[in-house]
Scaffold this motif. Structure first.
Motif, PDB file in Angstrom:
ATOM      1  N   MET A 134     -43.832  63.669  30.818  1.00 53.05           N
ATOM      2  CA  MET A 134     -44.960  62.796  30.576  1.00 53.05           C
ATOM      3  C   MET A 134     -44.881  61.637  31.567  1.00 53.05           C
ATOM      4  N   MET A 135     -45.959  61.432  32.291  1.00 55.01           N
ATOM      5  CA  MET A 135     -46.001  60.344  33.259  1.00 55.01           C
ATOM      6  C   MET A 135     -47.040  59.334  32.809  1.00 55.01           C
ATOM      7  N   ILE A 136     -46.597  58.125  32.522  1.00 58.75           N
ATOM      8  CA  ILE A 136     -47.491  57.056  32.099  1.00 58.75           C
ATOM      9  C   ILE A 136     -47.396  55.951  33.128  1.00 58.75           C
ATOM     10  N   VAL A 137     -48.543  55.475  33.567  1.00 60.39           N
ATOM     11  CA  VAL A 137     -48.585  54.382  34.530  1.00 60.39           C
ATOM     12  C   VAL A 137     -49.048  53.130  33.792  1.00 60.39           C
ATOM     13  N   PHE A 138     -48.182  52.122  33.783  1.00 59.72           N
ATOM     14  CA  PHE A 138     -48.514  50.863  33.140  1.00 59.72           C
ATOM     15  C   PHE A 138     -49.135  49.924  34.168  1.00 59.72           C
ATOM     16  N   ASP A 139     -50.100  49.135  33.731  1.00 59.93           N
ATOM     17  CA  ASP A 139     -50.792  48.224  34.640  1.00 59.93           C
ATOM     18  C   ASP A 139     -50.264  46.795  34.577  1.00 59.93           C
ATOM     19  N   SER A 140     -49.251  46.564  33.778  1.00 59.22           N
ATOM     20  CA  SER A 140     -48.711  45.220  33.603  1.00 59.22           C
ATOM     21  C   SER A 140     -47.211  45.309  33.329  1.00 59.22           C
ATOM     22  N   PRO A 141     -46.450  44.272  33.699  1.00 56.33           N
ATOM     23  CA  PRO A 141     -45.013  44.297  33.409  1.00 56.33           C
ATOM     24  C   PRO A 141     -44.710  44.082  31.925  1.00 56.33           C
ATOM     25  N   TYR A 142     -45.709  43.689  31.144  1.00 50.81           N
ATOM     26  CA  TYR A 142     -45.538  43.484  29.703  1.00 50.81           C
ATOM     27  C   TYR A 142     -46.666  44.172  28.952  1.00 50.81           C
ATOM     28  N   GLN A 143     -46.357  44.667  27.757  1.00 46.12           N
ATOM     29  CA  GLN A 143     -47.346  45.374  26.941  1.00 46.12           C
ATOM     30  C   GLN A 143     -47.495  44.691  25.591  1.00 46.12           C
ATOM     31  N   THR A 144     -48.722  44.680  25.076  1.00 45.48           N
ATOM     32  CA  THR A 144     -48.985  44.122  23.755  1.00 45.48           C
ATOM     33  C   THR A 144     -48.703  45.165  22.687  1.00 45.48           C
ATOM     34  N   ARG A 145     -48.599  44.698  21.448  1.00 42.36           N
ATOM     35  CA  ARG A 145     -48.406  45.615  20.333  1.00 42.36           C
ATOM     36  C   ARG A 145     -49.584  46.573  20.234  1.00 42.36           C
ATOM     37  N   GLN A 146     -50.780  46.068  20.443  1.00 45.85           N
ATOM     38  CA  GLN A 146     -51.970  46.918  20.364  1.00 45.85           C
ATOM     39  C   GLN A 146     -51.943  48.013  21.427  1.00 45.85           C
ATOM     40  N   GLN A 147     -51.480  47.686  22.623  1.00 41.86           N
ATOM     41  CA  GLN A 147     -51.372  48.695  23.676  1.00 41.86           C
ATOM     42  C   GLN A 147     -50.355  49.765  23.296  1.00 41.86           C
ATOM     43  N   ILE A 148     -49.248  49.342  22.714  1.00 37.51           N
ATOM     44  CA  ILE A 148     -48.206  50.291  22.302  1.00 37.51           C
ATOM     45  C   ILE A 148     -48.718  51.188  21.179  1.00 37.51           C
ATOM     46  N   GLU A 149     -49.416  50.586  20.204  1.00 33.46           N
ATOM     47  CA  GLU A 149     -49.988  51.376  19.116  1.00 33.46           C
ATOM     48  C   GLU A 149     -50.917  52.459  19.657  1.00 33.46           C
ATOM     49  N   LYS A 150     -51.764  52.082  20.579  1.00 34.13           N
ATOM     50  CA  LYS A 150     -52.719  53.033  21.153  1.00 34.13           C
ATOM     51  C   LYS A 150     -52.006  54.104  21.984  1.00 34.13           C
ATOM     52  N   LEU A 151     -51.062  53.686  22.809  1.00 35.82           N
ATOM     53  CA  LEU A 151     -50.347  54.610  23.686  1.00 35.82           C
ATOM     54  C   LEU A 151     -49.598  55.685  22.901  1.00 35.82           C
ATOM     55  N   PHE A 152     -48.850  55.251  21.879  1.00 33.99           N
ATOM     56  CA  PHE A 152     -48.015  56.192  21.127  1.00 33.99           C
ATOM     57  C   PHE A 152     -48.679  56.689  19.848  1.00 33.99           C
ATOM     58  N   GLN A 153     -49.875  56.173  19.559  1.00 34.21           N
ATOM     59  CA  GLN A 153     -50.607  56.532  18.347  1.00 34.21           C
ATOM     60  C   GLN A 153     -49.743  56.319  17.106  1.00 34.21           C
ATOM     61  N   ILE A 154     -49.218  55.107  17.012  1.00 35.16           N
ATOM     62  CA  ILE A 154     -48.395  54.714  15.875  1.00 35.16           C
ATOM     63  C   ILE A 154     -48.934  53.405  15.311  1.00 35.16           C
ATOM     64  N   SER A 155     -48.511  53.085  14.111  1.00 34.22           N
ATOM     65  CA  SER A 155     -48.987  51.874  13.445  1.00 34.22           C
ATOM     66  C   SER A 155     -48.030  50.698  13.685  1.00 34.22           C
ATOM     67  N   ARG A 156     -48.535  49.514  13.381  1.00 32.39           N
ATOM     68  CA  ARG A 156     -47.726  48.297  13.478  1.00 32.39           C
ATOM     69  C   ARG A 156     -46.456  48.411  12.623  1.00 32.39           C
TER      70      ARG A 156
END
Length: 73
Positions: free
Chosen positions: A1-23
């Motif tokens: 799996m190749m994921i390209v991040f657009d920022s050196p830091y990620q928000t919780r909302q971005q992580i939730e969306k990326l991994f399809q997981i809840s807070r």
């Protein structure tokens, strides 16, 4: 799996969306030592360092490819 991040830091909302997981899942995994710890930027702001997430993903992929038992974590 190749994921390209657009920022050196990620928000919780971005992580939730990326991994399809809840807070609650994110914070449960952190408590269990199964996910990178967040970095507190301010009193009401946390971020996850992209390099820590990439390392975590690589470790998970490696474990899964070797047939490790952590496939669901």
């Amino acid at each position: 799996m190749m994921i390209v991040f657009d920022s050196p830091y990620q928000t919780r909302q971005q992580i939730e969306k990326l991994f399809q997981i809840s807070r609650p899942t994110i914070y449960r995994w952190i408590k269990e030592g199964k996910f990178p710890v967040q970095i507190r930027i301010g009193p009401n702001m946390v971020r996850w360092k992209t390099s820590h997430l990439e390392t975590w993903m690589a470790d998970k992929e490696s474990t899964n490819l070797k047939g490790g038992s952590n496939a669901q974590s």
